[in-house]
Design a protein around this motif. Structure first.
Motif, PDB file in Angstrom:
ATOM      1  N   GLY A  40       0.807  -1.206   0.000  1.00 50.67           N
ATOM      2  CA  GLY A  40       0.000   0.000   0.000  1.00 50.67           C
ATOM      3  C   GLY A  40       0.843   1.260   0.000  1.00 50.67           C
ATOM      4  O   GLY A  40       1.876   1.341   0.668  1.00 50.67           O
ATOM      5  N   LYS A  41       0.382   2.275  -0.773  1.00 50.14           N
ATOM      6  CA  LYS A  41       1.073   3.565  -0.854  1.00 50.14           C
ATOM      7  C   LYS A  41       0.188   4.706  -0.362  1.00 50.14           C
ATOM      8  O   LYS A  41       0.571   5.862  -0.454  1.00 50.14           O
ATOM      9  CB  LYS A  41       1.507   3.822  -2.297  1.00 50.14           C
ATOM     10  N   GLY A  42      -1.017   4.378   0.124  1.00 52.72           N
ATOM     11  CA  GLY A  42      -1.936   5.400   0.606  1.00 52.72           C
ATOM     12  C   GLY A  42      -2.933   5.828  -0.442  1.00 52.72           C
ATOM     13  O   GLY A  42      -2.666   5.732  -1.656  1.00 52.72           O
ATOM     14  N   ASP A  43      -4.116   6.273   0.005  1.00 54.84           N
ATOM     15  CA  ASP A  43      -5.183   6.759  -0.879  1.00 54.84           C
ATOM     16  C   ASP A  43      -5.596   5.715  -1.910  1.00 54.84           C
ATOM     17  O   ASP A  43      -5.955   6.043  -3.043  1.00 54.84           O
ATOM     18  CB  ASP A  43      -4.754   8.051  -1.596  1.00 54.84           C
ATOM     19  N   GLY A  44      -5.525   4.447  -1.529  1.00 57.17           N
ATOM     20  CA  GLY A  44      -5.956   3.379  -2.412  1.00 57.17           C
ATOM     21  C   GLY A  44      -4.927   2.943  -3.436  1.00 57.17           C
ATOM     22  O   GLY A  44      -5.152   1.990  -4.188  1.00 57.17           O
ATOM     23  N   ASP A  45      -3.796   3.656  -3.502  1.00 59.15           N
ATOM     24  CA  ASP A  45      -2.758   3.314  -4.471  1.00 59.15           C
ATOM     25  C   ASP A  45      -1.871   2.214  -3.897  1.00 59.15           C
ATOM     26  O   ASP A  45      -1.766   2.056  -2.676  1.00 59.15           O
ATOM     27  CB  ASP A  45      -1.918   4.549  -4.790  1.00 59.15           C
ATOM     28  N   PHE A  46      -1.234   1.460  -4.765  1.00 53.69           N
ATOM     29  CA  PHE A  46      -0.349   0.400  -4.303  1.00 53.69           C
ATOM     30  C   PHE A  46       0.699   0.091  -5.366  1.00 53.69           C
ATOM     31  O   PHE A  46       0.555   0.445  -6.535  1.00 53.69           O
ATOM     32  CB  PHE A  46      -1.149  -0.875  -3.978  1.00 53.69           C
ATOM     33  N   ALA A  47       1.757  -0.550  -4.918  1.00 59.18           N
ATOM     34  CA  ALA A  47       2.764  -1.105  -5.817  1.00 59.18           C
ATOM     35  C   ALA A  47       2.786  -2.614  -5.615  1.00 59.18           C
ATOM     36  O   ALA A  47       2.276  -3.120  -4.613  1.00 59.18           O
ATOM     37  CB  ALA A  47       4.133  -0.513  -5.520  1.00 59.18           C
ATOM     38  N   THR A  48       3.358  -3.309  -6.575  1.00 59.80           N
ATOM     39  CA  THR A  48       3.520  -4.747  -6.431  1.00 59.80           C
ATOM     40  C   THR A  48       5.005  -5.085  -6.363  1.00 59.80           C
ATOM     41  O   THR A  48       5.865  -4.243  -6.649  1.00 59.80           O
ATOM     42  CB  THR A  48       2.897  -5.509  -7.613  1.00 59.80           C
ATOM     43  N   GLY A  49       5.278  -6.331  -5.997  1.00 61.15           N
ATOM     44  CA  GLY A  49       6.663  -6.773  -6.002  1.00 61.15           C
ATOM     45  C   GLY A  49       7.285  -6.681  -7.377  1.00 61.15           C
ATOM     46  O   GLY A  49       8.508  -6.515  -7.507  1.00 61.15           O
ATOM     47  N   ASP A 163      -9.074   7.693 -14.796  1.00 59.36           N
ATOM     48  CA  ASP A 163      -8.471   7.299 -13.529  1.00 59.36           C
ATOM     49  C   ASP A 163      -8.203   8.525 -12.660  1.00 59.36           C
ATOM     50  O   ASP A 163      -7.496   9.441 -13.077  1.00 59.36           O
ATOM     51  CB  ASP A 163      -7.162   6.558 -13.806  1.00 59.36           C
ATOM     52  N   PRO A 164      -8.779   8.605 -11.448  1.00 54.27           N
ATOM     53  CA  PRO A 164      -8.524   9.757 -10.579  1.00 54.27           C
ATOM     54  C   PRO A 164      -7.087   9.725 -10.066  1.00 54.27           C
ATOM     55  O   PRO A 164      -6.433   8.684 -10.141  1.00 54.27           O
ATOM     56  CB  PRO A 164      -9.534   9.551  -9.436  1.00 54.27           C
ATOM     57  N   PRO A 165      -6.591  10.877  -9.552  1.00 54.86           N
ATOM     58  CA  PRO A 165      -7.297  12.142  -9.324  1.00 54.86           C
ATOM     59  C   PRO A 165      -7.440  12.959 -10.608  1.00 54.86           C
ATOM     60  O   PRO A 165      -6.791  12.648 -11.615  1.00 54.86           O
ATOM     61  CB  PRO A 165      -6.372  12.873  -8.345  1.00 54.86           C
ATOM     62  N   PHE A 166      -8.266  14.002 -10.541  1.00 55.28           N
ATOM     63  CA  PHE A 166      -8.547  14.840 -11.690  1.00 55.28           C
ATOM     64  C   PHE A 166      -8.122  16.276 -11.382  1.00 55.28           C
ATOM     65  O   PHE A 166      -8.928  17.094 -10.947  1.00 55.28           O
ATOM     66  CB  PHE A 166     -10.030  14.794 -12.041  1.00 55.28           C
ATOM     67  N   PRO A 167      -6.848  16.609 -11.605  1.00 53.18           N
ATOM     68  CA  PRO A 167      -6.352  17.936 -11.221  1.00 53.18           C
ATOM     69  C   PRO A 167      -7.006  19.082 -11.986  1.00 53.18           C
ATOM     70  O   PRO A 167      -7.009  20.213 -11.518  1.00 53.18           O
ATOM     71  CB  PRO A 167      -4.852  17.858 -11.523  1.00 53.18           C
ATOM     72  N   ASN A 168      -7.557  18.810 -13.181  1.00 55.34           N
ATOM     73  CA  ASN A 168      -8.182  19.862 -13.983  1.00 55.34           C
ATOM     74  C   ASN A 168      -9.705  19.747 -13.993  1.00 55.34           C
ATOM     75  O   ASN A 168     -10.367  20.187 -14.929  1.00 55.34           O
ATOM     76  CB  ASN A 168      -7.669  19.797 -15.428  1.00 55.34           C
ATOM     77  N   SER A 169     -10.257  19.158 -12.936  1.00 55.07           N
ATOM     78  CA  SER A 169     -11.688  18.866 -12.937  1.00 55.07           C
ATOM     79  C   SER A 169     -12.551  20.122 -13.031  1.00 55.07           C
ATOM     80  O   SER A 169     -13.681  20.059 -13.513  1.00 55.07           O
ATOM     81  CB  SER A 169     -12.059  18.082 -11.680  1.00 55.07           C
ATOM     82  N   GLY A 170     -12.014  21.276 -12.591  1.00 57.86           N
ATOM     83  CA  GLY A 170     -12.796  22.497 -12.674  1.00 57.86           C
ATOM     84  C   GLY A 170     -13.059  22.943 -14.091  1.00 57.86           C
ATOM     85  O   GLY A 170     -14.104  23.530 -14.397  1.00 57.86           O
ATOM     86  N   SER A 171     -12.134  22.631 -15.002  1.00 54.64           N
ATOM     87  CA  SER A 171     -12.272  23.076 -16.388  1.00 54.64           C
ATOM     88  C   SER A 171     -12.456  21.928 -17.374  1.00 54.64           C
ATOM     89  O   SER A 171     -12.944  22.148 -18.485  1.00 54.64           O
ATOM     90  CB  SER A 171     -11.034  23.878 -16.808  1.00 54.64           C
ATOM     91  N   PHE A 172     -12.084  20.712 -16.952  1.00 52.50           N
ATOM     92  CA  PHE A 172     -12.180  19.591 -17.895  1.00 52.50           C
ATOM     93  C   PHE A 172     -12.336  18.284 -17.140  1.00 52.50           C
ATOM     94  O   PHE A 172     -11.627  18.018 -16.174  1.00 52.50           O
ATOM     95  CB  PHE A 172     -10.923  19.523 -18.764  1.00 52.50           C
TER      96      PHE A 172
END
Length: 218
Positions: A40-49, A163-172
Motif C-alpha cells: 500500500g502507498k496510501g489513498d488506495g494506491d499500491f505497488a507490487t513486487g 483514472d482519478p485524481p482529476f487535477p483539472n476537474s474544474g475546467s475539464f
C-alpha cells in the motif's frame, strides 16, 4: 560506462534507456498472470513486487552506464547525481491493470537535462513494442527494427483516461466528453472489444462491463 561530464556519442542515451526498459519488460513478462504481492502507498494506491523488481533492474543499468546521473523513480525515490541530468522512471505504468491480469501496461523512462527532456522511452512488455525518441523524431521498435511514428486520425478511436485524481476537474473532465454529441459524432471512445470485456468480467478481472442500457456484473 560514461562518467559524469564525459562526452556521449549520438544515440547513447536512447540506447541506454531502451536497454533498461527492455530489461524491465523481461521482468514484467516473466511474472505476468501470477499472484503478485501488494504494498500500500496510501489513498488506495499500491505497488507490487513486480514494480519494485522492474525498477531495480532499470536502476542497475542506469547506474552502470551513467553513474554520475541522478535517478528519480516512482518506487524508490531519488538518488542524487553529480550533474544536471536526471533519469525519470516509472517501472510499471498500469499497476492496477497488471495486478488484475489485464495486458495494458508500460515501462516509462525519460532523461531530463536541466529543464529539457532529451530522451524518452515507453515500452509495452507484453506486445514487445518500444516507443522512443532521442530528440530527433519518434520511433517504434519491434523485433530490433525501427519505424518512424506518424500520427493520423485513422479509425477515430479515442482513449479517455478516467483514472482519478482529476487535477483539472474544474475546467475539464474526460467523462463529460462521453455525453457530448459533437464528440460522439466525430470519435469512437473504446477500450477493449465487447466480447473480451465480458470475458474479463467472467474471469474476475473487471467488476462489470457497462454499455448504454446494458450491464454485466461479476
Amino acid at each position: 560506462m560514461v562518467e559524469a561530464g564525459e562526452a556521449r556519442g549520438p544515440g547513447f542515451d536512447a540506447d541506454v534507456a531502451i536497454r533498461a526498459a527492455e530489461t524491465a519488460c523481461a521482468v514484467i513478462r516473466r511474472c505476468y498472470g501470477g499472484a503478485v504481492e501488494r504494498f500500500g502507498k496510501g489513498d488506495g494506491d499500491f505497488a507490487t513486487g513486480v514494480d519494485l523488481a522492474a525498477e531495480r533492474a532499470i536502476r542497475e543499468i542506469l547506474r552502470e552506464e551513467c553513474p554520475g546521473d541522478a535517478i528519480l523513480g516512482e518506487e524508490y525515490g531519488a538518488d542524487e547525481g553529480d550533474g544536471s541530468r536526471t533519469w525519470l522512471v516509472d517501472p510499471l505504468c498500469g499497476t492496477l491493470n497488471y495486478a488484475a491480469r489485464t495486458p495494458l501496461v508500460a515501462v516509462n523512462i525519460a532523461l531530463r537535462d536541466r529543464d529539457r527532456v532529451t530522451t524518452a522511452v515507453s515500452a509495452d512488455p507484453l506486445s514487445g513494442e518500444v516507443f522512443w525518441t532521442g530528440g530527433g523524431g519518434a520511433f517504434r521498435r519491434r523485433d530490433g527494427r525501427d519505424e518512424i511514428l506518424v500520427p493520423e486520425p485513422g479509425d477515430r478511436l479515442v482513449d479517455l483516461n478516467l483514472d482519478p485524481p482529476f487535477p483539472n476537474s474544474g475546467s475539464f473532465r474526460a467523462a463529460r466528453l462521453l455525453s457530448e454529441d459533437a464528440f460522439a459524432g466525430r470519435f469512437r471512445p473504446r477500450v477493449v472489444s465487447t466480447t473480451l470485456a465480458l470475458a474479463w468480467v467472467a474471469a474476475g478481472r473487471r467488476s462489470e462491463e457497462r454499455r448504454v442500457g446494458k450491464e454485466c456484473r461479476s
